[in-house]
Design a protein around this motif. Sequence first.
Motif, PDB file in Angstrom:
ATOM      1  N   GLU A   1      20.570   8.111 -43.438  1.00 22.96           N
ATOM      2  CA  GLU A   1      19.193   8.600 -43.365  1.00 22.96           C
ATOM      3  C   GLU A   1      18.410   7.756 -42.345  1.00 22.96           C
ATOM      4  O   GLU A   1      18.535   6.538 -42.303  1.00 22.96           O
ATOM      5  CB  GLU A   1      18.519   8.512 -44.737  1.00 22.96           C
ATOM      6  CG  GLU A   1      17.138   9.142 -44.784  1.00 22.96           C
ATOM      7  CD  GLU A   1      16.593   9.276 -46.189  1.00 22.96           C
ATOM      8  OE1 GLU A   1      15.394   9.031 -46.386  1.00 22.96           O
ATOM      9  OE2 GLU A   1      17.374   9.644 -47.096  1.00 22.96           O
ATOM     10  N   GLY A   2      17.630   8.427 -41.540  1.00 29.89           N
ATOM     11  CA  GLY A   2      16.828   7.731 -40.545  1.00 29.89           C
ATOM     12  C   GLY A   2      17.486   7.612 -39.185  1.00 29.89           C
ATOM     13  O   GLY A   2      16.864   7.124 -38.230  1.00 29.89           O
ATOM     14  N   MET A   3      18.749   8.036 -39.058  1.00 29.77           N
ATOM     15  CA  MET A   3      19.415   7.920 -37.763  1.00 29.77           C
ATOM     16  C   MET A   3      18.751   8.785 -36.696  1.00 29.77           C
ATOM     17  O   MET A   3      18.818   8.478 -35.502  1.00 29.77           O
ATOM     18  CB  MET A   3      20.888   8.294 -37.894  1.00 29.77           C
ATOM     19  CG  MET A   3      21.763   7.116 -38.318  1.00 29.77           C
ATOM     20  SD  MET A   3      21.665   5.719 -37.159  1.00 29.77           S
ATOM     21  CE  MET A   3      22.488   6.396 -35.721  1.00 29.77           C
ATOM     22  N   ASP A   4      18.077   9.842 -37.115  1.00 28.40           N
ATOM     23  CA  ASP A   4      17.374  10.680 -36.140  1.00 28.40           C
ATOM     24  C   ASP A   4      16.189   9.937 -35.528  1.00 28.40           C
ATOM     25  O   ASP A   4      15.740  10.260 -34.418  1.00 28.40           O
ATOM     26  CB  ASP A   4      16.903  11.980 -36.795  1.00 28.40           C
ATOM     27  CG  ASP A   4      16.049  11.749 -38.038  1.00 28.40           C
ATOM     28  OD1 ASP A   4      16.145  10.656 -38.646  1.00 28.40           O
ATOM     29  OD2 ASP A   4      15.290  12.658 -38.407  1.00 28.40           O
ATOM     30  N   ARG A   5      15.681   8.917 -36.224  1.00 29.36           N
ATOM     31  CA  ARG A   5      14.532   8.156 -35.720  1.00 29.36           C
ATOM     32  C   ARG A   5      14.925   6.806 -35.130  1.00 29.36           C
ATOM     33  O   ARG A   5      14.104   6.139 -34.499  1.00 29.36           O
ATOM     34  CB  ARG A   5      13.538   7.908 -36.875  1.00 29.36           C
ATOM     35  CG  ARG A   5      12.868   9.167 -37.405  1.00 29.36           C
ATOM     36  CD  ARG A   5      12.074   8.850 -38.668  1.00 29.36           C
ATOM     37  NE  ARG A   5      12.942   8.760 -39.837  1.00 29.36           N
ATOM     38  CZ  ARG A   5      12.622   8.118 -40.943  1.00 29.36           C
ATOM     39  NH1 ARG A   5      11.474   7.442 -41.015  1.00 29.36           N
ATOM     40  NH2 ARG A   5      13.450   8.099 -41.971  1.00 29.36           N
ATOM     41  N   ALA A   6      16.153   6.400 -35.338  1.00 27.96           N
ATOM     42  CA  ALA A   6      16.582   5.074 -34.912  1.00 27.96           C
ATOM     43  C   ALA A   6      16.747   5.010 -33.391  1.00 27.96           C
ATOM     44  O   ALA A   6      17.297   5.928 -32.776  1.00 27.96           O
ATOM     45  CB  ALA A   6      17.897   4.708 -35.587  1.00 27.96           C
ATOM     46  N   GLU A   7      16.288   3.904 -32.803  1.00 27.98           N
ATOM     47  CA  GLU A   7      16.495   3.655 -31.368  1.00 27.98           C
ATOM     48  C   GLU A   7      17.816   2.918 -31.208  1.00 27.98           C
ATOM     49  O   GLU A   7      17.875   1.693 -31.162  1.00 27.98           O
ATOM     50  CB  GLU A   7      15.344   2.831 -30.804  1.00 27.98           C
ATOM     51  CG  GLU A   7      14.009   3.562 -30.735  1.00 27.98           C
ATOM     52  CD  GLU A   7      12.939   2.717 -30.062  1.00 27.98           C
ATOM     53  OE1 GLU A   7      13.108   2.390 -28.856  1.00 27.98           O
ATOM     54  OE2 GLU A   7      11.958   2.376 -30.732  1.00 27.98           O
TER      55      GLU A   7
END
Length: 598
Positions: free
Chosen positions: A340-346
């Motif tokens: 979860e959150g990989m879509d927002r991770a840089e």
Amino acid sequence: MKRIIIFILSAAAALSLCSCARDSKPVAKHIVLISFDGWASRGMDVAEMPTVKALMDEGSWTMHKRSVWPTSSNKNWPAMFAGTGPDINGFYSEKEGEYGSEKNIHGFKPREELSNASGMIPTIFSLYREKYPKAEIGAMYQWEEIHDFLDASTLSVELHVGEEAGAHNTLCEAAVDYILKKKPDLLMVGFNHPDSEGHNWGWYSDQYFDILKEMDAHIGSIVAALKEAGIWDETILLLSSDHGGTGRAHHGSTIMEFETPFVICGKGIRKGYEIKAPMMQYDVAATMAAAAGIEPPQVWVGKPVREVFLDKRLSSVKPVPVSRKAGHVVVIGMDGWASEGMDRAEMPNVKQFIAEGSSTMFKATVIPSLSTENWASTFNGLPIEMHGFFSEIGDSWRAPLVIPAVLDERGITPTVFTLARKHYPEMEMGAIHQWSGISNLIDKDAFNHYAHLSFQGVCDDAVEYIKAKKPGLTLIVWDEPDGAGHEYTWFSKEYFDKLKELDAFVGRVKQALTDAGILDDTIIFLTSDHGGTVDEAHGGTQVSERFSPFVAWGKGIRKGHTIEASMIQYDIAATIAAALGIPAPPEWYGRPMSEIFE
């Protein structure tokens, strides 16, 4: 209270069933499973169970079948039927949840793409119905919640007799009558004893052993019915249990709660044979499937206990040949890295690996979603019940809390690094990590280079080591973003900042491989032990803690591929071994993700 439910499959329903079973011949026409709630292996030496002991002489047996953790009924009955533990099948919570009965709902729903039309991981009953649409399939039991675990729409007859005093006699009589009248192809009979006596008077009390004597008589009655019905010579009978107990309880991690009996006898089964292989609860379903000539779905992690069969096509399996895929393998672990959150991770380097390699965001952690349990499974290819590391109780990462079921000649559980050292005695191998607990989970003696360092130090040492030694196998593990998750919560700004730093470290490792001139002959695996929650924690069953990424990139890895198979933490060890050209040991429950290789 007695409840009788009869299901008749329509022709349309039968036609809609998938044909995932291999066209193989069953060992016997009839399969009967009798299981006893709370029947422990401890005490069997003094238990008055002449029928069980005679069946052991006539068949194969073990007193070392391990229950799934936690050692409770609503985790182990589903595992017995559906070939998986709660990590995959979702039967975990004892509280009100998403669906099912109030007492035994799924703690979480299994992934839709792994479930059947009933929204469940396929059970032995549903698979049997798929392969044999006209089969007579029955389930009879005392504990009401068993209904939730069966996929009851696939049954011909379902009978719940309740838990009142004497109900076990009613259940036995019903099973005998059903056998005589219907000669079922597949039958499960589930007694709620000696669990009741264990809770009321204590496991291994006089009352516990008294009821075992009665249960033994019921087994004798059912065997007599199979003989009277004229089907005994075409029957395989299995005896099992969900868990043991200690004091007046179970649900914990003692060997008395973990170990339960398993007996199998009948047509095509070895006689007077003590099973040597380690055995898990979910192997019961897989063994039944093998006896029925059914190929289980990939989502099942259970393995048939092959050594019990006389038929060599079942008892001996030719090892699948594996070849080394690359000269160098780098395993990078990031503690607490959630899907979860990989879509927002840089994370440009990691996302490039995903685009150019094979990956899944649905690698399931073992339950509980804690570091010790999951890193151990990552490295040794085993579920927690087999390797015995439980961090929930003290500092179990220092040594197994439960005696491991798989040990080498040194008395430790071998890891993929142990295998690599034996397979390639001269290979350069290094391990560099941040969290001190890793040191007890990896078999440090297997490595030429070992270092326990700070967050920055891990990266610096790994880079220099790769450039200097060009290792064949390198393990690099950071204790982040777990630290940021605990301090600031998962998916906070600080969590994502730490992922950005880790991505830069991954880029430095890749550059080191380039500088060493070995990048084109390298496979890089990226993984994690667990995710986390916005409550600064992990260890539970929320989606954000249960699923973490797995990425494979490099020589011989399929490009732009999303892994379709069900994957769980202990599959990582088998996949690393496959990349190195090392067959997974038969004791491992981990399976290589073969689809990632070109």
